[in-house]
Scaffold this motif. Structure first.
Motif, short mmCIF file in Angstrom:
data_model
loop_
_atom_site.label_atom_id
_atom_site.label_comp_id
_atom_site.label_asym_id
_atom_site.label_seq_id
_atom_site.Cartn_x
_atom_site.Cartn_y
_atom_site.Cartn_z
N HIS A 2 0.81 -0.99 -0.15
CA HIS A 2 -0.16 -0.04 0.04
C HIS A 2 1.24 0.99 -0.38
O HIS A 2 1.62 1.78 1.03
N LEU A 3 1.01 1.86 -0.79
CA LEU A 3 1.99 2.72 -1.19
C LEU A 3 1.89 4.37 -1.12
O LEU A 3 1.98 5.22 -0.82
N GLY A 4 0.46 4.17 -0.76
CA GLY A 4 -0.90 5.58 -0.40
C GLY A 4 -0.57 5.87 0.98
O GLY A 4 -0.77 7.03 2.02
N GLY A 5 0.61 4.72 2.02
CA GLY A 5 0.82 4.41 3.79
C GLY A 5 2.04 5.05 3.47
O GLY A 5 2.70 5.54 2.70
N GLY A 6 2.42 4.59 5.21
CA GLY A 6 4.13 4.84 5.47
C GLY A 6 3.78 6.65 6.04
O GLY A 6 5.25 7.25 6.66
N LEU A 7 2.53 7.22 6.60
CA LEU A 7 3.06 8.42 7.11
C LEU A 7 3.29 8.00 8.81
O LEU A 7 2.48 8.68 9.80
N HIS A 8 4.80 8.01 9.10
CA HIS A 8 5.31 7.59 9.96
C HIS A 8 5.17 8.86 11.26
O HIS A 8 6.18 8.83 12.20
N HIS A 9 5.00 10.52 10.86
CA HIS A 9 4.90 11.40 11.75
C HIS A 9 4.08 11.53 12.95
O HIS A 9 3.86 12.57 13.88
N GLY A 10 2.84 11.64 12.46
CA GLY A 10 1.34 11.75 12.73
C GLY A 10 1.75 10.92 14.27
O GLY A 10 1.98 9.96 15.07
N PHE A 11 1.20 12.19 14.95
CA PHE A 11 1.48 12.08 16.84
C PHE A 11 -0.32 11.52 17.46
O PHE A 11 -1.57 11.45 16.45
N ARG A 12 -0.61 11.34 18.72
CA ARG A 12 -1.81 10.89 19.49
C ARG A 12 -2.86 11.77 18.56
O ARG A 12 -3.59 11.91 18.61
N GLY A 13 -2.14 13.11 19.02
CA GLY A 13 -2.91 14.33 19.07
C GLY A 13 -2.45 15.39 17.94
O GLY A 13 -2.64 16.61 18.22
N LYS A 14 -1.44 15.50 16.99
CA LYS A 14 -0.52 15.93 16.46
C LYS A 14 -0.23 15.89 15.39
O LYS A 14 -0.07 14.61 14.78
N ALA A 15 -0.98 16.47 14.07
CA ALA A 15 -0.23 15.91 12.93
C ALA A 15 1.19 17.09 12.40
O ALA A 15 1.48 17.66 13.58
N SER A 16 2.47 16.29 12.34
CA SER A 16 3.48 15.88 12.25
C SER A 16 3.96 16.02 10.79
O SER A 16 3.79 15.46 10.24
N GLY A 17 5.01 16.70 10.23
CA GLY A 17 6.08 16.05 8.91
C GLY A 17 4.67 15.61 7.66
O GLY A 17 4.99 14.53 7.37
N PHE A 18 3.75 16.53 6.98
CA PHE A 18 3.05 16.01 6.25
C PHE A 18 2.20 14.36 6.86
O PHE A 18 1.19 14.18 5.75
N CYS A 19 2.55 14.77 7.72
CA CYS A 19 1.10 12.77 8.43
C CYS A 19 0.24 13.88 8.94
O CYS A 19 0.98 13.85 9.94
N ILE A 20 -1.36 13.33 8.65
CA ILE A 20 -2.31 14.19 9.41
C ILE A 20 -2.55 12.76 10.47
O ILE A 20 -2.19 12.58 12.03
N TYR A 21 -2.84 11.46 9.52
CA TYR A 21 -3.25 10.30 10.78
C TYR A 21 -1.60 9.34 10.98
O TYR A 21 -1.20 9.40 9.58
N ASN A 22 -1.48 8.77 11.47
CA ASN A 22 -0.97 7.92 11.41
C ASN A 22 -0.36 6.41 10.82
O ASN A 22 -1.35 5.28 12.09
N ASP A 23 -0.74 5.50 9.88
CA ASP A 23 -1.71 4.49 9.46
C ASP A 23 -0.54 3.62 10.20
O ASP A 23 -1.60 2.02 10.79
N SER A 24 0.88 3.99 10.47
CA SER A 24 1.30 2.76 10.30
C SER A 24 1.33 1.86 11.41
O SER A 24 1.56 0.72 12.25
N SER A 25 1.28 3.27 12.92
CA SER A 25 1.04 2.91 14.34
C SER A 25 -0.19 2.02 14.61
O SER A 25 -1.05 1.83 15.06
N VAL A 26 -1.32 2.79 13.38
CA VAL A 26 -3.30 2.18 13.67
C VAL A 26 -2.86 0.65 13.35
O VAL A 26 -3.62 0.03 14.24
N ALA A 27 -2.47 0.66 12.08
CA ALA A 27 -2.15 -0.71 12.03
C ALA A 27 -1.82 -1.80 12.52
O ALA A 27 -2.11 -2.71 13.06
N ILE A 28 -0.57 -1.33 12.91
CA ILE A 28 0.44 -2.56 14.21
C ILE A 28 -1.22 -2.43 15.85
O ILE A 28 -0.86 -3.60 16.15
N LYS A 29 -1.60 -1.66 15.90
CA LYS A 29 -2.17 -1.62 17.44
C LYS A 29 -3.46 -2.21 16.49
O LYS A 29 -3.68 -3.17 17.30
#
Length: 389
Positions: free
Chosen positions: A127-154
């Motif tokens: 899934h090349l659309g994913g990989g937004l690894h800078h998103g935090f629990r309550g904050k967007a960061s570094g072009f990343c709004i939600y953190n798909d990898s963190s959600v996927a791991i959980k």
């Protein structure tokens, strides 16, 4: 029936777009898929559509107030002051219409890949659309709004009760994923990135090893600026093998940022396409050795979307499908289709020319420094194995 590999894609993934001139441009996914199609390397039945992540799924990682703020921002109902408290409306992550819908689709695409692999419908998923690894629990960061990898791991932990090895080869440190699981011994994170002395987000030091029960399950290898192929690959090959042997994962999730390349405009490394041949090859081997083939791969950074990303990302799919046709010249049909849209001349060959850049004068010093960093990063598991042998 189990397929070998599936490719998650929809034109709607291109709706994750901050502005016309923003460096994060998801057109690169379409360029990659079109390259694979011109090679006859992907069939329609292998392409599956992403779904949107639900609020409950997003809130496996993200604060409900933050999710609500993203929704309000995307519909023009969030004040600038409140938005900036959430990292929204900044230079890196400007607000754009329907931001929540576009962002939740990226997360849902990674969850689609997860379900195909973990439920046994495919061995591998990209899934090349994913990989937004800078998103935090309550904050967007570094072009990343939600953190798909963190959600996927959980999600993998809760639904499939599996131990996850997360390998991040983006030039920027995978900070959001690391901090999400910093105290969790059932998730092991490995990030190989350019040192934070010169590059966002400034984290990923070798001594960031986890905390509490998760101590010893976070690995960071910050390489020096101007690191070249051989030094980078030595670090990657050594670390992924030793860490996989130490952790023995049930599934491997790789983040495949393509911004360590010499031509990338946002970083300072000196790799070529050579490393992007090896990254998926070794991940594939590890997946079959430890995880019965279970391998989920996502995209990430990569800001030379014409000359670098399509080749680097196409190589992931070609490795997943055991297709070894990426030699010699790129297909003329692909170059003719996109050359007028590209602001730079497109590459003619799969591999980069040997004289792409002038020799790096500090090469020996950089290589030695990187070796020392690798030794420090792997010291705990090497020391532990000495004690038990």
């Amino acid at each position: 029936m189990t397929q070998d590999s599936v490719f998650v894609f929809s034109e709607d993934l291109l709706d994750y777009k901050f502005s016309e001139n923003h460096p994060f441009n998801q057109l690169r996914i379409k360029l990659t898929l079109d390259l694979l199609m011109q090679l006859n390397a992907i069939e329609k039945h292998q392409i599956i559509s992403p779904r949107r992540a639900t609020d409950d799924e997003l809130e496996l990682i993200h604060d409900p107030n933050y999710v609500n703020a993203v929704k309000l921002a995307g519909s023009g109902q969030l004040s600038q002051e409140i938005g900036e408290n959430y990292g929204l409306g900044t230079e890196d992550t400007p607000v754009f219409p329907k931001m929540h819908e576009a962002s939740s689709l990226l997360v849902g695409g990674t969850l689609t890949a997860v379900d195909h692999v973990m439920a046994g419908h495919a061995k591998h998923a990209l899934h090349l659309g994913g990989g937004l690894h800078h998103g935090f629990r309550g904050k967007a960061s570094g072009f990343c709004i939600y953190n798909d990898s963190s959600v996927a791991i959980k999600y993998i932990q809760e639904k499939y009760k599996a131990r996850v090895l997360y390998v991040d080869t983006d030039a920027h440190h995978g900070d959001g994923v690391q901090w999400s699981f910093y105290d969790d011994p059932n998730v092991c994170t490995l990030s190989i990135h350019e040192t934070g002395r010169y590059l966002f987000p400034g984290t990923g030091n070798v001594n960031e090893r986890g905390q509490g029960k998760g101590y010893g399950y976070s690995f960071n290898i910050p390489v020096d600026a101007f690191t070249e192929d051989d030094s980078w690959l030595d670090i990657y090959r050594t670390s992924i093998r030793e860490i996989a042997e130490f952790f023995k994962p049930d599934v491997i999730l790789t983040q495949n940022g393509a911004d360590s390349h010499y031509l990338d405009p946002l970083t300072h490394l000196s790799s070529t396409i050579k490393i992007y041949r090896e990254i998926p090859k070794l991940a594939h081997e590890i997946a079959h050795e430890y995880c019965d083939g279970r391998w989920i791969a996502v995209g990430g950074g990569g800001y030379d979307i014409w000359r670098v990303v399509p080749r680097a990302w196409a190589l992931i799919w070609l490795e997943m499908t055991n297709n070894h046709i990426a030699t010699g010249e790129l297909p003329m049909e692909w170059m003719n289709k996109w050359k007028d849209a590209s602001p730079v001349p497109l590459p003619i060959h799969w591999d980069d020319p040997a004289d792409m850049y002038k020799p790096i004068p500090r090469k020996t010093e950089i290589t030695e420094k990187n070796k020392q960093t690798l030794e420090k990063a792997l010291y705990p598991i090497r020391n532990q194995s000495k004690k038990t042998s």
